[in-house]
Design an enzyme around this catalytic site. Sequence first.
Site, PDB file in Angstrom:
ATOM      1  CG  ASP A  87      -0.317  -0.132   2.528  1.00  0.00           C
ATOM      2  OD1 ASP A  87      -0.052   0.913   3.157  1.00  0.00           O
ATOM      3  OD2 ASP A  87      -0.076  -1.264   2.967  1.00  0.00           O
ATOM      4  CD  GLU A 178      -3.608   4.258  10.918  1.00  0.00           C
ATOM      5  OE1 GLU A 178      -2.619   4.630  11.578  1.00  0.00           O
ATOM      6  OE2 GLU A 178      -3.603   4.219   9.670  1.00  0.00           O
TER       7      GLU A 178
END
Length: 282
Positions: A87, A178
């Site tokens: 990613d 997150e």
Amino acid sequence: MATRKRVVVKKATKKKTTNYQFTIITSGILLLMVIIVGYKYHTRFLSYLGFIPEKPYSSLSEEERKISNEHIEKVLLNHDDKALGFDVSEYQSVIDWEKTYNINESFEMSFVFIRATAGNNKIDRRFKENWKKAKERNLICGAYHYYRPNENSIEQANNFIKTVQLKKGDLPPVLDIEKLPKTQSIANLKLGLRRWLEVVEKHYKVKPIIYSGESYYNDFLKDEFSDYPFWIANYNFWIKDIKDEWDFWQFTENGEVEGVKGRLDLNVYNGSVLSLQNKCIK
């Protein structure tokens, strides 16, 4: 003449010494347990704040680099029958996509997740170029949104929708969560996440993927969002295999891919390339 009484001096028994040694050993064990537990929760706390528990490759010692590389190699070998990918975001700068075929010059790449947006107004500066080039490279592509807990969830969903056009053969959209909120409760955070997911699913007609760290997933997401596929980050070098409940596993941020400057995240999909293709938008 009077007989002097003999004074007998008793020798110290071993019992006192043994008790002292036992106390020292017990204290040492307790201290070690405190350090281990403290480290565990310190690491978990940092992960909630968005920190990555794996040190950057450039700051690792020679021995640490060896351990990191051995872990990556072991994970890749254990999953050579599964789809492998990476990613990226604007932080990887310019990527030579024509060279992005292998991890460690040996393991073939099948997919890539590309950051598209963040918050209610941020668009990744390299998203359009990365998306176009990755498709030309014939990688299976997925776009992700970095969620900011203290910003409006509907506005964040709309930011992603107006930026990303998904088509047949693309992976479902990804919500990257997150951090913990600073100005709202966990209940309201979950409500915001649910709203983002519902708006995005309604638009693309496919259930999004949720990305997070394993601690965050276990404590806040696993139960209430169990109907969604998950992409989990866990860099623990003791873990060598993807867990059954994870659709994707981000197992390191210190991977090396030809065509990309520096180190980056590597991922395993919990299935074959054919299975991954079947997971894509129809």
